[in-house]
Design a protein around this motif. Structure first.
Motif, PDB file in Angstrom:
ATOM      1  N   TRP A  21      -1.692  32.644  86.381  1.00 20.41           N
ATOM      2  CA  TRP A  21      -2.730  33.678  86.468  1.00 20.41           C
ATOM      3  C   TRP A  21      -2.292  34.732  87.472  1.00 20.41           C
ATOM      4  O   TRP A  21      -1.805  34.404  88.534  1.00 20.41           O
ATOM      5  CB  TRP A  21      -4.055  33.060  86.899  1.00 20.41           C
ATOM      6  CG  TRP A  21      -5.148  34.062  87.089  1.00 20.41           C
ATOM      7  CD1 TRP A  21      -5.515  34.671  88.247  1.00 20.41           C
ATOM      8  CD2 TRP A  21      -6.009  34.589  86.080  1.00 20.41           C
ATOM      9  NE1 TRP A  21      -6.541  35.531  88.036  1.00 20.41           N
ATOM     10  CE2 TRP A  21      -6.870  35.505  86.702  1.00 20.41           C
ATOM     11  CE3 TRP A  21      -6.134  34.401  84.709  1.00 20.41           C
ATOM     12  CZ2 TRP A  21      -7.842  36.211  86.004  1.00 20.41           C
ATOM     13  CZ3 TRP A  21      -7.111  35.086  84.028  1.00 20.41           C
ATOM     14  CH2 TRP A  21      -7.950  35.990  84.674  1.00 20.41           C
ATOM     15  N   ARG A  22      -2.307  35.899  87.198  1.00 20.09           N
ATOM     16  CA  ARG A  22      -2.885  36.710  86.172  1.00 20.09           C
ATOM     17  C   ARG A  22      -1.769  37.390  85.397  1.00 20.09           C
ATOM     18  O   ARG A  22      -1.109  38.280  85.896  1.00 20.09           O
ATOM     19  CB  ARG A  22      -3.827  37.713  86.836  1.00 20.09           C
ATOM     20  CG  ARG A  22      -4.421  38.665  85.879  1.00 20.09           C
ATOM     21  CD  ARG A  22      -5.584  39.401  86.433  1.00 20.09           C
ATOM     22  NE  ARG A  22      -6.039  40.286  85.366  1.00 20.09           N
ATOM     23  CZ  ARG A  22      -6.844  41.264  85.520  1.00 20.09           C
ATOM     24  NH1 ARG A  22      -7.320  41.529  86.707  1.00 20.09           N
ATOM     25  NH2 ARG A  22      -7.195  42.001  84.512  1.00 20.09           N
ATOM     26  N   ARG A  23      -1.610  36.933  84.143  1.00 21.45           N
ATOM     27  CA  ARG A  23      -0.626  37.517  83.231  1.00 21.45           C
ATOM     28  C   ARG A  23      -1.111  38.891  82.784  1.00 21.45           C
ATOM     29  O   ARG A  23      -2.297  39.207  82.915  1.00 21.45           O
ATOM     30  CB  ARG A  23      -0.449  36.612  82.013  1.00 21.45           C
ATOM     31  CG  ARG A  23       0.125  35.248  82.359  1.00 21.45           C
ATOM     32  CD  ARG A  23       0.202  34.383  81.131  1.00 21.45           C
ATOM     33  NE  ARG A  23       0.635  33.044  81.463  1.00 21.45           N
ATOM     34  CZ  ARG A  23       0.523  32.015  80.643  1.00 21.45           C
ATOM     35  NH1 ARG A  23       0.002  32.172  79.445  1.00 21.45           N
ATOM     36  NH2 ARG A  23       0.931  30.823  81.021  1.00 21.45           N
ATOM     37  N   PRO A  24      -0.218  39.702  82.226  1.00 17.77           N
ATOM     38  CA  PRO A  24      -0.610  41.073  81.855  1.00 17.77           C
ATOM     39  C   PRO A  24      -1.833  41.175  80.941  1.00 17.77           C
ATOM     40  O   PRO A  24      -2.626  42.108  81.086  1.00 17.77           O
ATOM     41  CB  PRO A  24       0.645  41.622  81.162  1.00 17.77           C
ATOM     42  CG  PRO A  24       1.770  40.874  81.801  1.00 17.77           C
ATOM     43  CD  PRO A  24       1.231  39.484  82.057  1.00 17.77           C
ATOM     44  N   ASP A  25      -2.016  40.228  80.016  1.00 18.73           N
ATOM     45  CA  ASP A  25      -3.165  40.295  79.106  1.00 18.73           C
ATOM     46  C   ASP A  25      -4.373  39.494  79.589  1.00 18.73           C
ATOM     47  O   ASP A  25      -5.404  39.470  78.915  1.00 18.73           O
ATOM     48  CB  ASP A  25      -2.767  39.813  77.700  1.00 18.73           C
ATOM     49  CG  ASP A  25      -1.931  40.848  76.962  1.00 18.73           C
ATOM     50  OD1 ASP A  25      -1.975  42.036  77.341  1.00 18.73           O
ATOM     51  OD2 ASP A  25      -1.239  40.459  76.006  1.00 18.73           O
ATOM     52  N   ASP A  26      -4.275  38.799  80.706  1.00 23.72           N
ATOM     53  CA  ASP A  26      -5.410  38.043  81.251  1.00 23.72           C
ATOM     54  C   ASP A  26      -6.460  39.006  81.782  1.00 23.72           C
ATOM     55  O   ASP A  26      -6.131  40.084  82.283  1.00 23.72           O
ATOM     56  CB  ASP A  26      -4.966  37.147  82.417  1.00 23.72           C
ATOM     57  CG  ASP A  26      -4.052  36.009  82.015  1.00 23.72           C
ATOM     58  OD1 ASP A  26      -3.910  35.735  80.808  1.00 23.72           O
ATOM     59  OD2 ASP A  26      -3.481  35.386  82.926  1.00 23.72           O
ATOM     60  N   PHE A  27      -7.713  38.628  81.671  1.00 28.33           N
ATOM     61  CA  PHE A  27      -8.778  39.431  82.246  1.00 28.33           C
ATOM     62  C   PHE A  27      -9.957  38.540  82.591  1.00 28.33           C
ATOM     63  O   PHE A  27     -10.051  37.406  82.117  1.00 28.33           O
ATOM     64  CB  PHE A  27      -9.197  40.578  81.309  1.00 28.33           C
ATOM     65  CG  PHE A  27      -9.708  40.145  79.959  1.00 28.33           C
ATOM     66  CD1 PHE A  27     -11.070  40.066  79.702  1.00 28.33           C
ATOM     67  CD2 PHE A  27      -8.835  39.840  78.925  1.00 28.33           C
ATOM     68  CE1 PHE A  27     -11.539  39.691  78.461  1.00 28.33           C
ATOM     69  CE2 PHE A  27      -9.288  39.471  77.675  1.00 28.33           C
ATOM     70  CZ  PHE A  27     -10.652  39.389  77.440  1.00 28.33           C
ATOM     71  N   THR A  77      -5.409  38.229  91.096  1.00 26.57           N
ATOM     72  CA  THR A  77      -4.473  37.153  91.404  1.00 26.57           C
ATOM     73  C   THR A  77      -4.956  36.299  92.579  1.00 26.57           C
ATOM     74  O   THR A  77      -4.688  35.103  92.628  1.00 26.57           O
ATOM     75  CB  THR A  77      -3.071  37.707  91.715  1.00 26.57           C
ATOM     76  OG1 THR A  77      -3.181  38.654  92.779  1.00 26.57           O
ATOM     77  CG2 THR A  77      -2.449  38.368  90.501  1.00 26.57           C
ATOM     78  N   LEU A  80     -10.512  46.567  76.225  1.00 25.08           N
ATOM     79  CA  LEU A  80      -9.084  46.266  76.190  1.00 25.08           C
ATOM     80  C   LEU A  80      -8.532  46.229  74.761  1.00 25.08           C
ATOM     81  O   LEU A  80      -7.331  46.050  74.571  1.00 25.08           O
ATOM     82  CB  LEU A  80      -8.799  44.937  76.902  1.00 25.08           C
ATOM     83  CG  LEU A  80      -9.005  44.966  78.419  1.00 25.08           C
ATOM     84  CD1 LEU A  80      -9.000  43.547  78.985  1.00 25.08           C
ATOM     85  CD2 LEU A  80      -7.923  45.818  79.077  1.00 25.08           C
ATOM     86  N   GLU A  83     -13.738  42.574  89.199  1.00 24.13           N
ATOM     87  CA  GLU A  83     -12.638  42.092  88.374  1.00 24.13           C
ATOM     88  C   GLU A  83     -11.962  40.900  89.043  1.00 24.13           C
ATOM     89  O   GLU A  83     -11.759  40.882  90.258  1.00 24.13           O
ATOM     90  CB  GLU A  83     -11.633  43.220  88.151  1.00 24.13           C
ATOM     91  CG  GLU A  83     -10.614  42.887  87.099  1.00 24.13           C
ATOM     92  CD  GLU A  83      -9.829  44.103  86.650  1.00 24.13           C
ATOM     93  OE1 GLU A  83      -8.674  43.905  86.244  1.00 24.13           O
ATOM     94  OE2 GLU A  83     -10.361  45.225  86.704  1.00 24.13           O
ATOM     95  N   ARG A  94      -7.864  34.470  78.213  1.00 26.12           N
ATOM     96  CA  ARG A  94      -6.420  34.518  77.984  1.00 26.12           C
ATOM     97  C   ARG A  94      -6.175  34.208  76.508  1.00 26.12           C
ATOM     98  O   ARG A  94      -6.752  33.265  75.967  1.00 26.12           O
ATOM     99  CB  ARG A  94      -5.743  33.476  78.858  1.00 26.12           C
ATOM    100  CG  ARG A  94      -4.287  33.240  78.538  1.00 26.12           C
ATOM    101  CD  ARG A  94      -3.668  32.225  79.475  1.00 26.12           C
ATOM    102  NE  ARG A  94      -3.349  32.870  80.756  1.00 26.12           N
ATOM    103  CZ  ARG A  94      -2.876  32.220  81.804  1.00 26.12           C
ATOM    104  NH1 ARG A  94      -2.669  30.923  81.745  1.00 26.12           N
ATOM    105  NH2 ARG A  94      -2.600  32.868  82.924  1.00 26.12           N
TER     106      ARG A  94
END
Length: 160
Positions: free
Chosen positions: A49-55, A9, A119, A6, A72
């Motif tokens: 990066w890394r916001r809550p919805d970023d993957f 940050t 997700l 994964e 994003r």
């Protein structure tokens, strides 16, 4: 051996390097790393990066990074190049030149599709520049279809 992990940050510098690689996909130095970081439009992909919805995922061989994919969701007011809708994350992806043609991109893309589905996202989008046949072929193999045009690039969508 290539493994996926994964993206976190601590990967921001790597992701900027790979975003630069994606923008300079054909080996032509259109942008410098400093220009990519400073550009208001490209900052939409990795700023904060890394916001809550970023993957995303990073492909590694041992400790050596081979490539990454990240996604994003961007709002209509500040869209990315491959914007489709507010609830469709746009992905960025690149594989280091020395690792191309070894299945790294395919593994990253398949993993990102799984992540997005897990997700609860409904689709993924991206932008592919004219002439980038290798990337376009990869995206098509993974179910992306052209849904629009932005300058010299096609916007592609993968329903999940």
């Amino acid at each position: 051996m290539t493994t996926l992990r994964e993206a976190g940050t601590g990967d921001l510098d790597l992701l900027y390097d790979l975003l630069l690689e994606a923008f300079n996909w054909d080996g032509t130095a259109r942008f410098t790393r400093e220009e990519v970081i400073a550009d208001e439009h490209t900052a939409r992909y990795l700023g904060g990066w890394r916001r809550p919805d970023d993957f995303g995922l990073v492909a590694v061989d041992g400790a050596a990074p081979l490539g990454a994919v990240w996604a994003r969701a961007l709002p209509a007011g500040t869209p990315g190049y491959g914007y489709v809708a507010d609830d469709v994350p746009e992905l960025g992806m690149a594989v280091v030149r020395s690792a191309r043609g070894r299945g790294v991109g395919s593994a990253l893309l398949a993993g990102c599709v799984r992540q997005a589905r897990d997700l609860g996202w409904r689709a993924l989008s991206l932008s592919v520049e004219d002439g980038n046949t290798a990337a376009r072929t990869l995206y098509e193999r993974h179910g992306f279809v052209v849904v629009g045009r932005n300058g010299d690039s096609d916007t592609m969508l993968r329903e999940l």
